[in-house]
Design a protein around this motif. Sequence first.
Motif, PDB file in Angstrom:
ATOM      1  N   VAL A  78       5.549  12.797  -4.178  1.00 32.66           N
ATOM      2  CA  VAL A  78       4.939  12.557  -5.490  1.00 32.66           C
ATOM      3  C   VAL A  78       5.386  11.199  -6.009  1.00 32.66           C
ATOM      4  O   VAL A  78       6.578  10.992  -6.292  1.00 32.66           O
ATOM      5  N   LEU A  79       4.457  10.249  -6.085  1.00 29.78           N
ATOM      6  CA  LEU A  79       4.798   8.847  -6.386  1.00 29.78           C
ATOM      7  C   LEU A  79       6.023   8.504  -5.527  1.00 29.78           C
ATOM      8  O   LEU A  79       6.052   8.838  -4.351  1.00 29.78           O
ATOM      9  N   GLY A  80       7.026   7.869  -6.137  1.00 27.75           N
ATOM     10  CA  GLY A  80       8.253   7.625  -5.395  1.00 27.75           C
ATOM     11  C   GLY A  80       9.333   8.624  -5.772  1.00 27.75           C
ATOM     12  O   GLY A  80      10.523   8.373  -5.590  1.00 27.75           O
ATOM     13  N   GLY A  95      -4.120  13.357 -13.257  1.00 28.22           N
ATOM     14  CA  GLY A  95      -4.247  11.943 -13.627  1.00 28.22           C
ATOM     15  C   GLY A  95      -5.250  11.233 -12.730  1.00 28.22           C
ATOM     16  O   GLY A  95      -6.129  10.508 -13.201  1.00 28.22           O
ATOM     17  N   LYS A  96      -5.130  11.468 -11.416  1.00 27.08           N
ATOM     18  CA  LYS A  96      -6.077  10.824 -10.482  1.00 27.08           C
ATOM     19  C   LYS A  96      -7.496  11.300 -10.804  1.00 27.08           C
ATOM     20  O   LYS A  96      -8.447  10.520 -10.735  1.00 27.08           O
ATOM     21  N   SER A  97      -7.639  12.570 -11.152  1.00 24.40           N
ATOM     22  CA  SER A  97      -8.979  13.098 -11.467  1.00 24.40           C
ATOM     23  C   SER A  97      -9.579  12.393 -12.672  1.00 24.40           C
ATOM     24  O   SER A  97     -10.752  12.027 -12.657  1.00 24.40           O
ATOM     25  N   LEU A 137      -7.062  12.835  -0.470  1.00 27.31           N
ATOM     26  CA  LEU A 137      -5.719  13.403  -0.268  1.00 27.31           C
ATOM     27  C   LEU A 137      -4.710  12.521  -1.002  1.00 27.31           C
ATOM     28  O   LEU A 137      -4.852  11.300  -1.021  1.00 27.31           O
ATOM     29  N   GLU A 138      -3.705  13.151  -1.582  1.00 27.50           N
ATOM     30  CA  GLU A 138      -2.788  12.378  -2.431  1.00 27.50           C
ATOM     31  C   GLU A 138      -1.357  12.869  -2.281  1.00 27.50           C
ATOM     32  O   GLU A 138      -1.106  14.085  -2.237  1.00 27.50           O
ATOM     33  N   ASP A 139      -0.444  11.926  -2.227  1.00 26.04           N
ATOM     34  CA  ASP A 139       0.997  12.206  -2.288  1.00 26.04           C
ATOM     35  C   ASP A 139       1.449  13.285  -1.304  1.00 26.04           C
ATOM     36  O   ASP A 139       2.164  14.244  -1.667  1.00 26.04           O
ATOM     37  N   ILE A 140       1.010  13.115  -0.073  1.00 22.46           N
ATOM     38  CA  ILE A 140       1.466  13.972   1.036  1.00 22.46           C
ATOM     39  C   ILE A 140       2.331  13.080   1.905  1.00 22.46           C
ATOM     40  O   ILE A 140       1.924  11.972   2.261  1.00 22.46           O
ATOM     41  N   HIS A 162      -7.041   9.433   2.614  1.00 25.55           N
ATOM     42  CA  HIS A 162      -5.701   9.582   2.050  1.00 25.55           C
ATOM     43  C   HIS A 162      -5.396   8.329   1.229  1.00 25.55           C
ATOM     44  O   HIS A 162      -5.146   7.252   1.768  1.00 25.55           O
ATOM     45  N   ASP A 163      -5.430   8.536  -0.069  1.00 25.16           N
ATOM     46  CA  ASP A 163      -5.315   7.442  -1.020  1.00 25.16           C
ATOM     47  C   ASP A 163      -4.034   6.630  -0.824  1.00 25.16           C
ATOM     48  O   ASP A 163      -4.048   5.401  -0.854  1.00 25.16           O
ATOM     49  N   ASP A 164      -2.900   7.326  -0.632  1.00 22.46           N
ATOM     50  CA  ASP A 164      -1.632   6.594  -0.514  1.00 22.46           C
ATOM     51  C   ASP A 164      -1.614   5.706   0.714  1.00 22.46           C
ATOM     52  O   ASP A 164      -0.950   4.675   0.733  1.00 22.46           O
ATOM     53  N   GLN A 165      -2.357   6.111   1.760  1.00 20.45           N
ATOM     54  CA  GLN A 165      -2.451   5.212   2.914  1.00 20.45           C
ATOM     55  C   GLN A 165      -3.458   4.100   2.613  1.00 20.45           C
ATOM     56  O   GLN A 165      -3.113   2.953   2.410  1.00 20.45           O
ATOM     57  N   ALA A 288       6.623   0.437  -5.425  1.00 20.18           N
ATOM     58  CA  ALA A 288       7.079   1.823  -5.639  1.00 20.18           C
ATOM     59  C   ALA A 288       6.808   2.233  -7.087  1.00 20.18           C
ATOM     60  O   ALA A 288       6.938   1.435  -8.007  1.00 20.18           O
ATOM     61  N   ASN A 289       6.419   3.483  -7.265  1.00 25.44           N
ATOM     62  CA  ASN A 289       6.145   4.033  -8.597  1.00 25.44           C
ATOM     63  C   ASN A 289       7.083   5.189  -8.903  1.00 25.44           C
ATOM     64  O   ASN A 289       7.461   5.915  -7.993  1.00 25.44           O
ATOM     65  N   PRO A 290       7.430   5.461 -10.133  1.00 22.32           N
ATOM     66  CA  PRO A 290       7.065   4.652 -11.283  1.00 22.32           C
ATOM     67  C   PRO A 290       7.909   3.379 -11.431  1.00 22.32           C
ATOM     68  O   PRO A 290       7.556   2.510 -12.218  1.00 22.32           O
ATOM     69  N   VAL A 319      -0.643  -4.044  -8.560  1.00 25.55           N
ATOM     70  CA  VAL A 319      -1.167  -3.687  -7.243  1.00 25.55           C
ATOM     71  C   VAL A 319      -1.034  -2.176  -7.123  1.00 25.55           C
ATOM     72  O   VAL A 319       0.022  -1.655  -6.792  1.00 25.55           O
ATOM     73  N   ASN A 320      -2.111  -1.496  -7.453  1.00 22.01           N
ATOM     74  CA  ASN A 320      -2.076  -0.030  -7.503  1.00 22.01           C
ATOM     75  C   ASN A 320      -3.414   0.487  -7.019  1.00 22.01           C
ATOM     76  O   ASN A 320      -4.458  -0.091  -7.327  1.00 22.01           O
ATOM     77  N   ASN A 321      -3.352   1.614  -6.292  1.00 22.32           N
ATOM     78  CA  ASN A 321      -4.600   2.110  -5.688  1.00 22.32           C
ATOM     79  C   ASN A 321      -5.645   2.562  -6.719  1.00 22.32           C
ATOM     80  O   ASN A 321      -6.778   2.842  -6.359  1.00 22.32           O
ATOM     81  N   VAL A 322      -5.305   2.558  -8.022  1.00 21.69           N
ATOM     82  CA  VAL A 322      -6.314   2.871  -9.041  1.00 21.69           C
ATOM     83  C   VAL A 322      -7.494   1.892  -8.965  1.00 21.69           C
ATOM     84  O   VAL A 322      -8.611   2.203  -9.369  1.00 21.69           O
TER      85      VAL A 322
HETATM   86  C1  LIG Z   1      -0.071   5.019  -7.052  1.00 20.60           C
HETATM   87  C2  LIG Z   1       0.211   6.128  -6.149  1.00 20.60           C
HETATM   88  O1  LIG Z   1      -0.690   6.730  -5.625  1.00 20.60           O
HETATM   89  C3  LIG Z   1       1.577   6.456  -5.859  1.00 20.60           C
HETATM   90  O2  LIG Z   1       2.476   5.782  -6.337  1.00 20.60           O
HETATM   91  O3  LIG Z   1       1.790   7.422  -5.119  1.00 20.60           O
END
Ligand SMILES: CC(=O)C(=O)O
Length: 751
Positions: A78-80, A95-97, A137-140, A162-165, A288-290, A319-322
């Motif tokens: 989940v994020l970092g 949030g992504k939704s 797909l998110e945060d896997i 997979h968004d994070d990729q 890295a987030n947050p 620089v964020n995948n949003v």
């Molecule tokens: C922005 C994002 O998807 C993350 O930090 O995991």
Amino acid sequence: MAKNKLTREDALQFHMQPTPGKWEIQATVPMTTQRDLSLAYSPGVAIPCEEIFANPATAYDYTNKGNLVAVISNGTAVLGLGNLGALASKPVMEGKSVLFKRFADVNSIDIELDTEDPDAFCNAVRLMGPTFGGINLEDIKAPECFIIEQRLKEEMDIPVFHDDQHGTAVICAAGLLNALYLSGKKIEDVKIVLNGAGAAGIACLELLKSMGARHDNCIMADTKGVIYQGRTEGMNQWKSAHAVVTDARSLADAMKDADVFLGVSAKGAVTQDMVASMAPNPVIFAMANPDPEITPEEAHAVRPDAIVATGRSDYPNQVNNVLGFPYLFRGALDIHARAINDEMKIACAEALAALAREDVPDEVAMAYGKKLSFGRDYIIPTPFDPRLIHRIPTAVARAGMKTGVARRPIVDMDAYELSLKSRMDPTASILRSLNARARAAQSTVVFAEGDDPRVLRAAVLYQRAGMGKALVVGRSDDVRAKLTAEGLAEAVDEIEVVNAANTIHLETYKAFLYKRLQRNGFDAQDIHRLAARDRHVFAALMLAHGHADGMVTGATRKSAHVLELINHVFDAQPHDGAVGVTAVLHKGRIVLITDTLVHEWPDENDLADIAERGASVARDLGLEPRVAFLSFSTFGSPVSERAEKMRKAPVVLDNRRVDFEYEGEMTVDVALNPRAQENYPFSRLTGPANVLVVPARHSASISVKLMQEMAGATVIGPILSGVGKPVQICSTVSTVNDILNMAVIAACGID
Ligand SMILES: CC(=O)C(=O)O
Ligand SMILES: NC(=O)C1=CN([C@@H]2O[C@H](COP(=O)(O)OP(=O)(O)OC[C@H]3O[C@@H](n4cnc5c(N)ncnc54)[C@H](OP(=O)(O)O)[C@@H]3O)[C@@H](O)[C@H]2O)C=CC1
Ligand SMILES: [Mg+2]
């Protein structure tokens, strides 16, 4: 510097109000009559079922599949923050939704799966395929994410991404293209160090290599240090693919003389010494987030020549995948794509990079409160750039069609681009630009009712959002106790409490008031009571003397009473030209209703004044005014004595030669509906009206409250106009957000 300080309390409140979570579902079809029910449900619903059974492609025509994306996670990265599990990942997924909806009008629901087993995960997702047009797909965490994504791509006939990729890789590539351009370096030549060999890291390096970065120039590191050829500890096949021959073993070794650092690892993973050892004009993306690997302040302190980006919205260069997933899916959904392939991702990266180099429209400057231009602090478009919605999906859709993944190619790309523009809600940009104007104005706003917790919250938010200074009228110990009870104890030292006891101006205020009221039956004692004890009057006196730039009140007392008190200090009577204008925002439309505050039963001359004030507020909000005088009759039919003044008001305006469109009298449907307007070709309105002048205050109040209660419209106001100073009176049922909106209006100097 990070400007907008957020507290834990702010974040928790945001997620609790107005209802827990961040989204809800609304029907798009009428569901009122027996007939509606028969169509939406049994028996009518059977017909599209049969059609889809006969021809599955028609699911895109008869269901919401084609504009519905699932955001799916198991919460293992989940994020970092690490492996927080499925349930705790839900705020990020919700949030992504909402980002999908806000930025690209893609409907999206979040699904959290309580399993770390790739087989169980894949089975669950695969079985949900019929529901969705795409899977995000998110945060896997890695390496399971690689297995999961690969399998689902093979097994499903809709885009699986997979968004994070890939989302991260696309944005990182876009930003890096521009950063290297600015530092005069070529991707083939630069030495790149990437920290974090997980989902984001592996995908970033793969995409950069496919765009020209050389394998031997790229060093990847993880928690065990550099991934060198021959390393055995903590390895997997995806990391091995990026192992290089090198003597570097630690991140510090690797960073020496590096041109580029890319961080997709964890907070604080990079030190100032590491940054200091980099090559001239280094590029540092601490994503890295947050919290980033190193803050821009820390990096710039040792390397002023660095171009620095983070994943956060409160620093330049986000620089964020949003910036990616909403538009990638928009383009993919619109061609009914089977997949999102590499060509579509590269098209997205190139379109983003190109957009950042273009002139930035004023709208964006307004939203950010400053002019942006391509350079070290602006290497990538900002998320609120209104061009993204029509520039990026078109590039993605074109690439998809070219590479054969479109089930329904778009024939007319110009029409497509136009349709994308119309997807965005113009009301959002009005609110955003008001906020930006307030931020630029840096006004001092006095909040009269410092004894009300909502007002205190709004004052704190106003100041913390960087809009300017908040003053609250109240007793210090009471404000302290109330803020503490609200969980905002640390705000006690942030906002200034003002009152008659701590001002040096009380005598000046009293003299001013006495001069105004001495012939209206007020003696010296009355004046003292008003100036020293009435917070509405005290705040108004501060404003009148320039000790504040705007004021907000009305959250604790009926607006008529408050207006009476304000009238002691300002000329805000009907005959002074004061008018209340209420903005109603709903379903992408904004209309101003007036007079909602001052005139009880205006005559035709008052109505003409009201129209002029309404038009002025409309212009202040960035709208070109089209005024309609409303009644229950349209252009004389039916005939009624009650409609007479609404017929006469436009004639009064004819004689004033005003510079805006107006017409009347007319019913509200004729005012707002272009088709109803077609029956009156002689009408001088060139489109739907956006300023509605109503016959009386009670009809104004009924209309606004009906819209609010029945339709859930957002209401801003009444904005008090024509007083000469920004005095804003909110209602007793105002939420914190409503009060804040009124403060923003006051701060913008709208009066
Ligand atoms: C922005 C994002 O998807 C993350 O930090 O995991
Ligand atoms: N800005 C953006 O748009 C995005 C940012 N991110 C951020 O990237 C980070 C990683 O996310 P993701 O790839 O999904 O997660 P993963 O769990 O898949 O991967 C994390 C990787 O980071 C490594 N790592 C963790 N801590 C450190 C450290 N202190 N030093 C070096 N390496 C470390 C791990 O090493 P090991 O393999 O040894 O365990 C692992 O390789 C998160 O902070 C996330 O917020 C992610 C997506 C988008
Ligand atoms: Mg993520």
